[in-house]
Design a protein around this motif. Structure first.
Motif, short mmCIF file in Angstrom:
data_model
loop_
_atom_site.label_atom_id
_atom_site.label_comp_id
_atom_site.label_asym_id
_atom_site.label_seq_id
_atom_site.Cartn_x
_atom_site.Cartn_y
_atom_site.Cartn_z
N ASP A 106 47.57 41.00 18.75
CA ASP A 106 47.97 42.05 19.68
C ASP A 106 46.79 42.55 20.50
N GLY A 107 45.62 42.70 19.82
CA GLY A 107 44.41 43.11 20.53
C GLY A 107 44.01 42.11 21.60
N PHE A 108 44.12 40.82 21.25
CA PHE A 108 43.83 39.76 22.23
C PHE A 108 44.79 39.83 23.41
N VAL A 109 46.07 40.06 23.11
CA VAL A 109 47.10 40.14 24.16
C VAL A 109 46.78 41.26 25.15
N ILE A 110 46.39 42.42 24.62
CA ILE A 110 46.08 43.57 25.48
C ILE A 110 44.87 43.27 26.36
N LEU A 111 43.81 42.74 25.75
CA LEU A 111 42.60 42.40 26.52
C LEU A 111 42.90 41.33 27.57
N PHE A 112 43.70 40.34 27.18
CA PHE A 112 44.05 39.25 28.11
C PHE A 112 44.86 39.80 29.28
N ALA A 113 45.88 40.59 28.98
CA ALA A 113 46.77 41.11 30.04
C ALA A 113 45.99 41.97 31.03
N ILE A 114 45.18 42.88 30.52
CA ILE A 114 44.42 43.76 31.42
C ILE A 114 43.36 42.97 32.19
N GLY A 115 42.63 42.11 31.48
CA GLY A 115 41.56 41.34 32.11
C GLY A 115 42.06 40.40 33.21
N LEU A 132 45.91 48.10 37.51
CA LEU A 132 45.44 48.49 36.18
C LEU A 132 46.60 49.02 35.34
N LEU A 133 47.47 49.82 35.94
CA LEU A 133 48.60 50.37 35.21
C LEU A 133 49.56 49.27 34.75
N VAL A 134 49.87 48.31 35.62
CA VAL A 134 50.79 47.24 35.21
C VAL A 134 50.12 46.31 34.19
N GLY A 135 48.79 46.17 34.28
CA GLY A 135 48.06 45.39 33.28
C GLY A 135 48.17 46.02 31.91
N ILE A 136 48.00 47.34 31.86
CA ILE A 136 48.13 48.07 30.59
C ILE A 136 49.57 48.04 30.10
N GLY A 137 50.52 48.22 31.02
CA GLY A 137 51.93 48.17 30.65
C GLY A 137 52.33 46.80 30.10
N THR A 138 51.80 45.73 30.69
CA THR A 138 52.08 44.37 30.23
C THR A 138 51.47 44.13 28.85
N GLY A 139 50.25 44.60 28.66
CA GLY A 139 49.55 44.35 27.41
C GLY A 139 50.03 45.18 26.25
N GLN A 190 61.47 32.39 13.50
CA GLN A 190 60.40 33.35 13.25
C GLN A 190 59.31 33.25 14.33
N SER A 191 58.95 32.04 14.69
CA SER A 191 57.94 31.85 15.74
C SER A 191 58.41 32.43 17.07
N TYR A 192 59.70 32.23 17.34
CA TYR A 192 60.26 32.79 18.57
C TYR A 192 60.23 34.31 18.55
N GLY A 193 60.53 34.92 17.39
CA GLY A 193 60.47 36.37 17.26
C GLY A 193 59.06 36.89 17.49
N ILE A 194 58.07 36.22 16.87
CA ILE A 194 56.67 36.61 17.07
C ILE A 194 56.28 36.47 18.53
N TRP A 195 56.69 35.37 19.16
CA TRP A 195 56.38 35.14 20.58
C TRP A 195 56.93 36.28 21.44
N SER A 196 58.16 36.67 21.18
CA SER A 196 58.76 37.77 21.94
C SER A 196 57.97 39.06 21.73
N GLY A 197 57.59 39.33 20.47
CA GLY A 197 56.91 40.58 20.14
C GLY A 197 55.51 40.70 20.70
N ILE A 198 54.80 39.56 20.81
CA ILE A 198 53.41 39.63 21.28
C ILE A 198 53.26 39.42 22.79
#
Length: 342
Positions: A106-115, A132-139, A190-198
């Motif tokens: 999740d931390g990687f996802v946030i950094l990736f989305a914003i970056g 910046l706002l949509v980057g944070i919202g996405t992450g 399960q992998s699909y659920g994780i993919w959706s969540g992250i």
């Protein structure tokens, strides 16, 4: 007698616009929630529908200046109240027990989305505030994250409303695409659920997409998503620090501490405690309170949506929209491989 009468009338003059403005946002929010129950509008969700109604109202009838104080109350005060109550959704104990492995992802996802969002936006010369706002919202967690950080970043109401609208639109489209792609992808439930969540933007989007694979996929998807919501807390404090650093050389720059985030943390702890140790009667109260927080957030977004003037949006929102789409596609591609490994 005249002075006594004038002092009685003055509070009324101040109170009526506040009540009228709050009532106005409540009424549009009610319509949005009502429309979201109809089959043709269910996929959009009440918040997106309410924002659309607010924007349409502004374009046709203009901004209701006479009740502006009440509208601003909804956009500012009710927004903070909604974020505080939103904390009840976060089950910290569940994250610690079962979701610590997902926190790093999740931390990687946030950094990736914003970056990635900020990198693309600079290349496209998109509006930096909205980007910046949509980057944070996405992450992180869509509209709730945008609402939480916008006071820290001192974003304009118009930019906040545009960002929420873009996230609601793209998030809904991606959630529907995920549901369509699931039978075609070589991944298990399960992998699909994780993919959706992250990777998806809002809790509602994760529920919509992951639910297509069953209850187990939905549970793990929501767990992965809650980890991103949890990381909103440290992210907010990092943003406070960065904003203060920006203002070191500028004496006029003041960063007001967002005390509502403390309320968010307290409610998160309280909600986690109730789920773990209290009887079912108290646990059953959490869902209605969560619905209240969603409704208050919808009212707040209406207040923000009334600030949108479409002629200005065309200039400001098109490039951030393109940036959001590109980032969301890249995030989906990368995380689908991560979800398979996990």
């Amino acid at each position: 007698m005249e002075t006594i009468q004038s002092t009685v009338e003055q509070p009324k003059k101040k109170t009526l616009p506040i009540i009228g403005g709050i009532g106005f946002t409540f009424f549009i929010a009610l319509i949005g929630w009502g429309l979201a129950m109809l089959s043709g509008f269910q996929k959009l969700g009440p918040m997106a529908l309410a924002i659309i109604l607010a924007i349409v109202y502004r374009q046709i009838w203009g901004y209701p200046i006479s009740i502006s104080t009440g509208i601003q109350f909804s956009a500012k005060i009710l927004l903070r109240m909604a974020i505080v109550l939103y904390g009840l959704r976060l089950n910290i104990q569940l994250i610690i027990q079962d979701g610590l492995g997902l926190i790093a992802i999740d931390g990687f996802v946030i950094l990736f989305a914003i970056g990635v969002t900020m990198f693309i936006s600079k290349r496209m010369k998109a509006d930096p505030s909205i980007s910046l706002l949509v980057g944070i919202g996405t992450g992180v967690c869509g509209a709730a994250a945008i609402a939480a950080v916008s006071p820290i970043l001192k974003s304009k109401d118009e930019d906040t409303a545009i960002s929420v609208g873009l996230i609601a639109l793209i998030g809904t489209i991606f959630a529907l695409l995920y549901s369509f792609l699931f039978p075609l992808l070589p991944i298990d439930d399960q992998s699909y659920g994780i993919w959706s969540g992250i990777s998806l933007h809002e809790l509602a989007h994760v529920a919509l997409a992951a639910g297509a694979a069953g209850q187990d996929a939905l549970a793990v998807g929501l767990l992965a998503k809650l980890g991103r919501v949890f990381l909103l807390i440290p992210l907010s404090f990092i943003l406070i620090y960065l904003e203060k650093r920006k203002g070191v050389n500028n004496e006029k720059t003041k960063i007001a501490f967002p005390w509502f985030l403390i309320g968010f943390v307290v409610m998160s702890v309280l909600g986690s405690y109730i789920r773990a140790y209290n009887p079912m009667k108290l646990q059953n109260l959490l869902d209605p309170i969560a619905n209240v927080s969603s409704f208050l957030l919808t009212m707040a977004m209406i207040g923000l949506g009334l600030n949108i003037h479409l002629q200005q949006v065309r200039k400001k929102a098109l490039k951030p929209l393109a940036t959001l789409i590109i980032t969301s596609i890249l995030l989906s591609i990368i995380t689908v491989f991560i979800a398979e490994i996990v």
